[in-house]
Design a protein around this motif. Structure first.
Motif: not given
Lengths: 232, 437
Positions: A191, A193-195, B53, B78-79, B82, B89
């Motif tokens: 989560a 990394e996704a942000r 991801l 992925p970063a 963003a 999630f």
């Protein structure tokens, strides 16, 4: 008080406890830190205080049996293979008390850091090593998170009519707690990394500058280290 | 020009079967796409592929390509995606980084390099949009599941992404909150891909529907089980002898009242659905009924054995074999445990480690672990969270089949499920206004 100078003050007190040479000085620092910890809500501080005091007591109790110092014997016990004769001297008790208090003081400084500081603000105010500060904040959160998970496990088992009692019953929770922590850590890392965590060019939420109290706390922390090294 | 293009995507997690098989699709800017399909069918993996991801975070075998806003996700971390892409999630509990709500919402904005003076206003705006402005200074640990889900939604909306990926964003929201969340996502202007097990709201709001099953994707009308159903309002009279009688109870946490003068009665042979807005004390009332909490005022009387299945029960499994997990409630009787496993469709899973099971299988295992005891009062807290419609039908059929022997209390935000399974509904109302709660 801002969290950064408060953290530095606590670190200064812990360092002073490690540098001091007299039992009474270390005891005084531990007492100050204990009083600080008592400002936290009773439900939250219980586990931290238990950990700090039990670890200090363990050092006090075990030191005479694993060291062989001094001539003023208070009690003589049997001879045990590997350890030799179990005897307790006045000097061993003194060293045990001193090291136990040191450990308690350092543990109480961490407890005060974990219980009283706003870790969000600490991370946001970090001007350098932000990743390390965030990692430390997440690690600090591990204790209350594990506490909540353990409570959830106990409640889930009670919901099935299974009471968790005794050391053996609680020990059974360790493995699922560890497995749950690992799952949570993976999900959190994904989560984050996704942000966008870890990408260059990050900014920070603006924070008010340090107050006089913050500067005084910082000076007091440095003073505690100096006094601990030179006079205590 | 398409915002995202997936071409011939096949993906396999390390050591597992193929999760996606030759998937191709295009997403246009601003469109809302509903992603339906059974649990374990590949919906979450597709969302992860769109966020980059998969494969970056999970590893595995990846074939084909995914382009988002002209960027190849295989060549971009992925970063770095963003901001262009934002993902909500499934489990809000596992995506919270900070201890306070405002800092949590600001986290993504800080990572993206938002000008410092804009961070707090944008975080406040996102919280207000999801109806959570009053939570800004609250510790996240004190929030209910629904409140936490709103905060997580605010965290991704604050990023103002071009592509918004929502993995069961309303699983813990009450119906009004769920409708508002989907509408907000639509109004954000981003292309939205929303995976949902409660299709009623999302099908109303979406532009098209994709169905993912066994890793393959199809477009158009979903199978019958996934089509919207009308929520019925069961209103049978309370059934005979009350197994559980809650009279005028009050309860609060840290001096914040959650229940005041609340009463509830569940009789043998009936299924009562407990509904109400997030934060109105449904779970607290359920725990009081099951005996897990003691009332601070009023009385709770029960007859016989009560069992309670918590929210997200797959998280709270303690043994290393499925049959031993189930046998815990019956003093280690493995024979009864195997029968209970078969009842929930897990025959043949006896020697599997509970944590090796999929999330849906874990939920069924946890259900078997309470059913095995044959309780007089069965309390289920949000049993349909993360459960696909066919499994919900199976669960409803199982509860109905076993209902005559016991009193059953089901806490749920899923009004369609409540209408199908329950004999009557009981609603809770918040003691305090949301801003004060």
């Amino acid at each position: 008080m801002s969290p950064a100078p408060a953290a530095l003050l606590l670190a200064g007190l812990a360092a002073a406890a490690l540098l001091a040479d007299r039992i009474v000085s270390v005891a005084a620092i531990a007492l100050v830190l204990l009083l600080l910890c008592l400002r936290a809500p009773a439900g939250r501080r219980r586990l931290y205080l238990f950990g700090a005091i039990v670890s200090g007591l363990s050092v006090f109790v075990l030191t005479p049996f694993v060291s062989n110092i001094g001539f003023h014997v208070i009690w003589s016990g049997p001879t045990v293979p590997v350890l030799g004769q179990l005897d307790v001297t006045r000097e061993e008790l003194r060293i045990g008390l001193f090291q136990g208090l040191r450990l308690t003081a350092v543990a109480l400084a961490f407890a005060a850091y974990a219980l009283l500081l706003d870790h969000d603000r600490l991370v946001q105010s970090a001007r350098f090593a932000r990743r390390s500060v965030l990692a430390m904040a997440l690690a600090t959160r591990l204790v209350p998170t594990l506490e909540r998970d353990a409570a959830g496990l106990v409640e889930a088992l009670r919901g099935r009519g299974v009471e968790v009692t005794g050391a053996r019953g609680r020990a059974q929770l360790l493995s699922p707690l560890l497995a749950g922590s690992l799952e949570r850590a993976l999900n959190l890392a994904e989560a984050m990394e996704a942000r966008g965590y870890g990408r260059p060019g990050g900014t920070r939420t603006p924070r008010p500058g340090w107050s006089t109290l913050d500067r005084a706390a910082l000076a007091l922390g440095a003073l505690a280290v100096a006094i601990g090294a030179l006079w205590l | 020009m398409a915002l995202a293009t997936v071409a011939g995507l096949s993906f396999e997690y390390p050591g597992e079967h193929e999760a996606l098989r030759d998937v191709s699709l295009e997403l246009e800017p601003g469109e809302v796409v509903a992603l339906l399909g059974p649990s374990g069918g590949g919906k979450s993996t597709l969302l992860r592929a769109l966020a980059g991801l998969v494969p970056h975070f999970h590893g595995g075998r990846f074939e084909g390509s995914v382009l988002v806003a002209g960027v190849d996700t295989r060549r971009t971390r992925p970063a770095d995606l963003a901001g262009t892409v934002a993902t909500l999630f499934q489990d809000p509990e596992d995506q919270v980084v900070f201890t306070r709500v405002a800092a949590e919402v600001a986290f993504g904005l800080e990572n993206l390099g938002t000008p410092p003076e804009s961070i707090l206003p944008r975080a406040a705006e996102a919280l207000a949009a999801v109806g959570a402005a009053h939570l800004a200074q609250r510790p996240v640990a004190e929030l209910s599941g629904g409140e936490l889900q709103r905060v997580c939604l605010a965290s991704v909306l604050a990023l103002r992404p071009q592509l918004l990926l929502l993995d069961e964003p309303t699983s813990q929201l009450d119906p009004d909150g769920a409708a508002a969340a989907i509408e907000l996502a639509r109004e954000s202007g981003a292309a939205v891909v929303v995976s949902e097990h409660r299709p009623e709201r999302v099908l109303e709001a979406c532009d098209r529907v994709l169905f993912v099953d066994e890793g393959r994707i199809s477009e158009g009308e979903p199978p019958a089980a996934w089509r919207p159903r009308t929520a019925e309002h069961p209103d049978a009279e309370p059934a005979g002898p009350g197994v559980c009688r809650v009279e005028g109870v009050s309860f609060g946490y840290d001096a914040v009242p959650v229940l005041e003068g609340t009463s509830l009665r569940v009789g043998r042979g009936e299924i009562v659905a407990l509904v109400g807005p997030n934060g109105s004390g449904k779970t607290t009332l359920a725990k009081l009924a099951a005996g897990l909490l003691e009332p601070q005022g009023g009385t709770v009387e029960r007859e016989g054995r009560a069992c309670y299945l918590s929210q997200d029960p797959g998280r709270y499994l303690v043994k290393e074999r499925a049959d031993e997990e189930v046998a815990l409630a019956v003093g280690g009787d493995l024979e009864r445990a195997r029968d209970a496993l078969a009842t929930v469709g897990l025959a043949g899973f006896e020697d599997r480690h509970p944590r090796d099971l999929s999330s849906g299988e874990r939920e069924r295992l946890a259900l078997a672990a309470v059913l095995v005891a044959g309780p007089d009062l069965l309390v289920l807290d949000e049993p349909t969270r993360g459960v696909d419609p066919p499994r919900k039908d199976e669960l409803a059929a199982l509860l109905r089949e076993q209902a005559p022997g016991r009193a059953t209390l089901v806490v749920t935000n899923d009004h369609v499920f409540a209408g199908e399974v329950a004999d009557r509904l009981v609603s809770t109302v918040p003691v305090l206004e949301p801003a004060l709660a």
